[in-house]
Design a protein around this motif. Structure first.
Motif, PDB file in Angstrom:
ATOM      1  N   GLN A 198       4.254   3.103   5.606  1.00 44.47           N
ATOM      2  CA  GLN A 198       4.530   3.231   7.039  1.00 44.47           C
ATOM      3  C   GLN A 198       3.522   4.155   7.714  1.00 44.47           C
ATOM      4  O   GLN A 198       3.008   3.859   8.798  1.00 44.47           O
ATOM      5  N   LEU A 199       3.253   5.287   7.062  1.00 44.52           N
ATOM      6  CA  LEU A 199       2.283   6.218   7.622  1.00 44.52           C
ATOM      7  C   LEU A 199       0.890   5.599   7.658  1.00 44.52           C
ATOM      8  O   LEU A 199       0.126   5.820   8.607  1.00 44.52           O
ATOM      9  N   HIS A 200       0.579   4.809   6.634  1.00 46.99           N
ATOM     10  CA  HIS A 200      -0.717   4.119   6.603  1.00 46.99           C
ATOM     11  C   HIS A 200      -0.830   3.155   7.784  1.00 46.99           C
ATOM     12  O   HIS A 200      -1.883   3.083   8.446  1.00 46.99           O
ATOM     13  N   CYS A 201       0.220   2.421   8.051  1.00 45.88           N
ATOM     14  CA  CYS A 201       0.218   1.507   9.206  1.00 45.88           C
ATOM     15  C   CYS A 201       0.022   2.277  10.511  1.00 45.88           C
ATOM     16  O   CYS A 201      -0.741   1.865  11.388  1.00 45.88           O
ATOM     17  N   PHE A 202       0.727   3.416  10.623  1.00 45.01           N
ATOM     18  CA  PHE A 202       0.591   4.265  11.816  1.00 45.01           C
ATOM     19  C   PHE A 202      -0.858   4.715  11.979  1.00 45.01           C
ATOM     20  O   PHE A 202      -1.414   4.697  13.080  1.00 45.01           O
ATOM     21  N   VAL A 203      -1.470   5.114  10.872  1.00 40.23           N
ATOM     22  CA  VAL A 203      -2.856   5.579  10.888  1.00 40.23           C
ATOM     23  C   VAL A 203      -3.793   4.488  11.397  1.00 40.23           C
ATOM     24  O   VAL A 203      -4.652   4.726  12.257  1.00 40.23           O
ATOM     25  N   VAL A 204      -3.615   3.272  10.880  1.00 42.86           N
ATOM     26  CA  VAL A 204      -4.501   2.158  11.250  1.00 42.86           C
ATOM     27  C   VAL A 204      -4.275   1.746  12.699  1.00 42.86           C
ATOM     28  O   VAL A 204      -5.233   1.576  13.477  1.00 42.86           O
ATOM     29  N   VAL A 205      -3.005   1.586  13.091  1.00 44.16           N
ATOM     30  CA  VAL A 205      -2.681   1.120  14.443  1.00 44.16           C
ATOM     31  C   VAL A 205      -3.160   2.110  15.497  1.00 44.16           C
ATOM     32  O   VAL A 205      -3.680   1.718  16.555  1.00 44.16           O
ATOM     33  N   CYS A 206      -3.009   3.403  15.206  1.00 45.05           N
ATOM     34  CA  CYS A 206      -3.363   4.428  16.189  1.00 45.05           C
ATOM     35  C   CYS A 206      -4.821   4.870  16.099  1.00 45.05           C
ATOM     36  O   CYS A 206      -5.258   5.747  16.847  1.00 45.05           O
ATOM     37  N   GLY A 207      -5.571   4.261  15.183  1.00 48.14           N
ATOM     38  CA  GLY A 207      -6.995   4.551  15.110  1.00 48.14           C
ATOM     39  C   GLY A 207      -7.381   5.815  14.367  1.00 48.14           C
ATOM     40  O   GLY A 207      -8.518   6.279  14.473  1.00 48.14           O
ATOM     41  N   TYR A 208      -6.442   6.355  13.586  1.00 47.32           N
ATOM     42  CA  TYR A 208      -6.760   7.588  12.860  1.00 47.32           C
ATOM     43  C   TYR A 208      -7.430   7.317  11.515  1.00 47.32           C
ATOM     44  O   TYR A 208      -7.707   8.246  10.756  1.00 47.32           O
ATOM     45  N   ASP A 209      -7.716   6.060  11.232  1.00 53.79           N
ATOM     46  CA  ASP A 209      -8.413   5.740   9.984  1.00 53.79           C
ATOM     47  C   ASP A 209      -9.910   6.057  10.080  1.00 53.79           C
ATOM     48  O   ASP A 209     -10.674   5.759   9.165  1.00 53.79           O
ATOM     49  N   CYS A 210     -10.313   6.698  11.167  1.00 54.57           N
ATOM     50  CA  CYS A 210     -11.690   7.184  11.273  1.00 54.57           C
ATOM     51  C   CYS A 210     -11.877   8.478  10.480  1.00 54.57           C
ATOM     52  O   CYS A 210     -13.004   8.923  10.269  1.00 54.57           O
ATOM     53  N   TYR A 211     -10.751   9.078  10.073  1.00 57.24           N
ATOM     54  CA  TYR A 211     -10.821  10.314   9.294  1.00 57.24           C
ATOM     55  C   TYR A 211     -10.891   9.991   7.798  1.00 57.24           C
ATOM     56  O   TYR A 211      -9.971   9.401   7.237  1.00 57.24           O
ATOM     57  N   ALA A 212     -11.967  10.407   7.150  1.00 57.20           N
ATOM     58  CA  ALA A 212     -12.095  10.167   5.712  1.00 57.20           C
ATOM     59  C   ALA A 212     -10.998  10.880   4.938  1.00 57.20           C
ATOM     60  O   ALA A 212     -10.483  10.356   3.943  1.00 57.20           O
ATOM     61  N   SER A 213     -10.601  12.078   5.383  1.00 60.71           N
ATOM     62  CA  SER A 213      -9.565  12.839   4.674  1.00 60.71           C
ATOM     63  C   SER A 213      -8.233  12.101   4.662  1.00 60.71           C
ATOM     64  O   SER A 213      -7.495  12.151   3.670  1.00 60.71           O
ATOM     65  N   VAL A 214      -7.933  11.385   5.742  1.00 60.08           N
ATOM     66  CA  VAL A 214      -6.685  10.618   5.814  1.00 60.08           C
ATOM     67  C   VAL A 214      -6.739   9.441   4.845  1.00 60.08           C
ATOM     68  O   VAL A 214      -5.798   9.181   4.090  1.00 60.08           O
ATOM     69  N   ASN A 215      -7.844   8.707   4.867  1.00 60.33           N
ATOM     70  CA  ASN A 215      -8.002   7.580   3.947  1.00 60.33           C
ATOM     71  C   ASN A 215      -7.958   8.036   2.493  1.00 60.33           C
ATOM     72  O   ASN A 215      -7.392   7.362   1.639  1.00 60.33           O
ATOM     73  N   ASN A 216      -8.573   9.186   2.215  1.00 58.39           N
ATOM     74  CA  ASN A 216      -8.556   9.713   0.856  1.00 58.39           C
ATOM     75  C   ASN A 216      -7.141  10.036   0.396  1.00 58.39           C
ATOM     76  O   ASN A 216      -6.782   9.806  -0.764  1.00 58.39           O
ATOM     77  N   ALA A 217      -6.337  10.574   1.306  1.00 61.35           N
ATOM     78  CA  ALA A 217      -4.947  10.895   0.973  1.00 61.35           C
ATOM     79  C   ALA A 217      -4.152   9.625   0.672  1.00 61.35           C
ATOM     80  O   ALA A 217      -3.380   9.573  -0.289  1.00 61.35           O
ATOM     81  N   VAL A 218      -4.357   8.587   1.486  1.00 58.73           N
ATOM     82  CA  VAL A 218      -3.666   7.311   1.262  1.00 58.73           C
ATOM     83  C   VAL A 218      -4.103   6.700  -0.064  1.00 58.73           C
ATOM     84  O   VAL A 218      -3.276   6.242  -0.873  1.00 58.73           O
ATOM     85  N   LEU A 219      -5.416   6.707  -0.307  1.00 54.19           N
ATOM     86  CA  LEU A 219      -5.965   6.149  -1.547  1.00 54.19           C
ATOM     87  C   LEU A 219      -5.366   6.855  -2.766  1.00 54.19           C
ATOM     88  O   LEU A 219      -4.941   6.202  -3.732  1.00 54.19           O
ATOM     89  N   ALA A 220      -5.328   8.185  -2.720  1.00 50.81           N
ATOM     90  CA  ALA A 220      -4.815   8.959  -3.857  1.00 50.81           C
ATOM     91  C   ALA A 220      -3.328   8.679  -4.093  1.00 50.81           C
ATOM     92  O   ALA A 220      -2.887   8.569  -5.244  1.00 50.81           O
ATOM     93  N   CYS A 221      -2.569   8.540  -3.016  1.00 50.27           N
ATOM     94  CA  CYS A 221      -1.127   8.265  -3.160  1.00 50.27           C
ATOM     95  C   CYS A 221      -0.891   6.890  -3.775  1.00 50.27           C
ATOM     96  O   CYS A 221      -0.062   6.744  -4.677  1.00 50.27           O
ATOM     97  N   TYR A 222      -1.609   5.882  -3.296  1.00 53.18           N
ATOM     98  CA  TYR A 222      -1.462   4.544  -3.872  1.00 53.18           C
ATOM     99  C   TYR A 222      -1.835   4.546  -5.352  1.00 53.18           C
ATOM    100  O   TYR A 222      -1.156   3.964  -6.195  1.00 53.18           O
ATOM    101  N   SER A 223      -2.920   5.197  -5.660  1.00 49.99           N
ATOM    102  CA  SER A 223      -3.387   5.238  -7.052  1.00 49.99           C
ATOM    103  C   SER A 223      -2.373   5.918  -7.958  1.00 49.99           C
ATOM    104  O   SER A 223      -2.064   5.434  -9.048  1.00 49.99           O
ATOM    105  N   ARG A 224      -1.864   7.065  -7.510  1.00 46.27           N
ATOM    106  CA  ARG A 224      -0.938   7.840  -8.343  1.00 46.27           C
ATOM    107  C   ARG A 224       0.344   7.071  -8.650  1.00 46.27           C
ATOM    108  O   ARG A 224       0.938   7.240  -9.708  1.00 46.27           O
ATOM    109  N   LYS A 225       0.753   6.213  -7.736  1.00 43.14           N
ATOM    110  CA  LYS A 225       1.991   5.450  -7.939  1.00 43.14           C
ATOM    111  C   LYS A 225       1.739   4.084  -8.560  1.00 43.14           C
ATOM    112  O   LYS A 225       2.646   3.264  -8.670  1.00 43.14           O
ATOM    113  N   GLY A 226       0.493   3.805  -8.962  1.00 38.87           N
ATOM    114  CA  GLY A 226       0.207   2.576  -9.698  1.00 38.87           C
ATOM    115  C   GLY A 226      -0.243   1.403  -8.853  1.00 38.87           C
ATOM    116  O   GLY A 226      -0.384   0.287  -9.378  1.00 38.87           O
TER     117      GLY A 226
END
Length: 383
Positions: free
Chosen positions: A160-188
């Protein structure tokens, strides 16, 4: 009695900044004493920097005292103290200071959200995030990456937060994308992590953290060839690698049983100075024990580590347990680990039990394990 030494304010500020940069607590305390005894008028700027000095040096009592002596604290004063308590996992004190701020700013919220994220406390981080939105503060990468990390164990919420990030244009932040990437990876969810990494080239540009996180993800999921290829591309781009990248690439070489590639990689680590790191050493020992058919190289790697940790000892015990003729060495290593002051954990017991089961005589193995349990019980390890 006031100090008549002619202090130049700018010189004083520069000295104080140097103390903060070098974590020089003794000189900083001397400057603080001069500050009170000199004719320098009370300064919120200087008081804040003394609070910052004490917090950087881990002297929280002095940091609190410096804050209390600040005549006109501003939001920076509060934020400095919040950060000091948060860095030392004193979240209740950080929250207490936060609640005393007359007008908290986005830095105040980000600092406290990050503190909750470090502790994996999702609910309070989400409540703060909701407050930020209600107050219509401008969200930034620190806000969103902090709340995503805090909610990392709840994949549905991260989506949900990832969708919010993309829709609102906050995916321009590398730190945000890195956090999403790490969370997805950690949970498989490796495919989702790949997609985030791939799309970062279009919006929030990949940084070194992004490459490292993707290599770690591939290493964790036994995607050895992909991890190695990512690493090679990272090197071609001239990006900086850290010990976690190195350890993940070693896991990848182990996964694909590429001993030659692993040995070449080992040579590169020696040149770059990473070979003496305990975390990397564990990866090297795991590689050689599984792919080299013996423990000769493992011993060499272990001896090069100046300060082996529990993980490194466990890896050595595990390596010995893979060879029936070296099981006694595994038991000896387990005992030596304790002699060096390490308390065995669950992994230690699994590894040494495996070594005992490999002894030529099952009764000898049972007796060895029984004796170790008795000794550990007497010494208090099992209490």
């Amino acid at each position: 009695m006031q100090c008549t030494f002619p202090l130049q304010l700018q010189t004083f500020r520069n000295l104080l900044k140097a103390c903060i940069a070098q974590r020089d607590l003794i000189t900083g305390k001397t400057l603080h004493a001069l500050y009170f005894k000199s004719l320098i008028p009370p300064s919120t700027y200087l008081s804040n920097h003394f609070t910052l000095l004490y917090s950087k040096c881990g002297s929280l009592h002095n940091a609190q005292t410096s804050f209390d002596l600040t005549q006109y604290p501003n939001v920076f004063s509060y934020n400095t103290l919040i950060n000091a308590y948060a860095k030392h996992s004193l979240i209740h004190l950080a929250r207490q200071v936060f609640d005393e701020i007359p007008q908290p700013d986005i830095v105040s919220y980000n600092t406290l959200i990050a503190a909750y994220a470090d502790r994996g406390e999702c609910r309070p981080a989400l409540r703060l995030f909701a407050e930020v939105r209600e107050l219509r503060f401008g969200l930034d990468g620190f806000t969103l990456s902090g709340v995503i990390i805090a909610c990392g164990d709840d994949v549905g919420l991260v989506r949900q937060l990832h969708c919010f990030v993309v829709v609102c244009g906050y995916d321009c932040y590398a730190s945000v994308n890195n956090a999403v990437l790490a969370c997805y990876s950690r949970k498989g969810f490796l495919n989702e992590a790949r997609r985030v990494f791939r799309e970062m080239g279009e919006g929030g540009g990949r940084d070194e953290v992004s490459w490292n996180a993707m290599i770690v993800a591939c290493g964790q999921h036994r995607e050895g060839l992909e991890a190695v290829e990512l690493f090679r591309e990272m090197v071609r781009r001239g990006l900086k690698v850290d010990m976690f990248t190195m350890a993940s690439v070693l896991t990848a070489f182990t996964c694909v049983k590429d001993l030659v590639g692993g040995m070449q990689f080992h040579g590169m680590m020696i040149k770059s100075g990473f070979h003496g790191n305990s975390h990397v050493g564990s990866g090297l020992i795991d590689l050689y024990s599984k792919c080299a058919g013996g423990m000769v190289e493992c011993r060499k790697v272990f001896e090069e580590i100046a300060a082996p940790d529990l993980v490194l000892w466990n890896t050595m015990i595990s390596g010995f347990s893979q060879y029936e003729d070296l099981s006694e060495d595994g038991i000896w290593c387990f005992r030596e680990m304790q002699h060096n002051g390490f308390h065995p954990d669950d992994c230690s017991f699994v590894c040494v039990t495996s070594a005992c089961s490999n002894l030529s005589s099952p009764s000898v193995g049972k007796q060895a394990m029984h004796n170790m349990v008795l000794r550990l019980n007497r010494s208090g390890f099992l209490n």
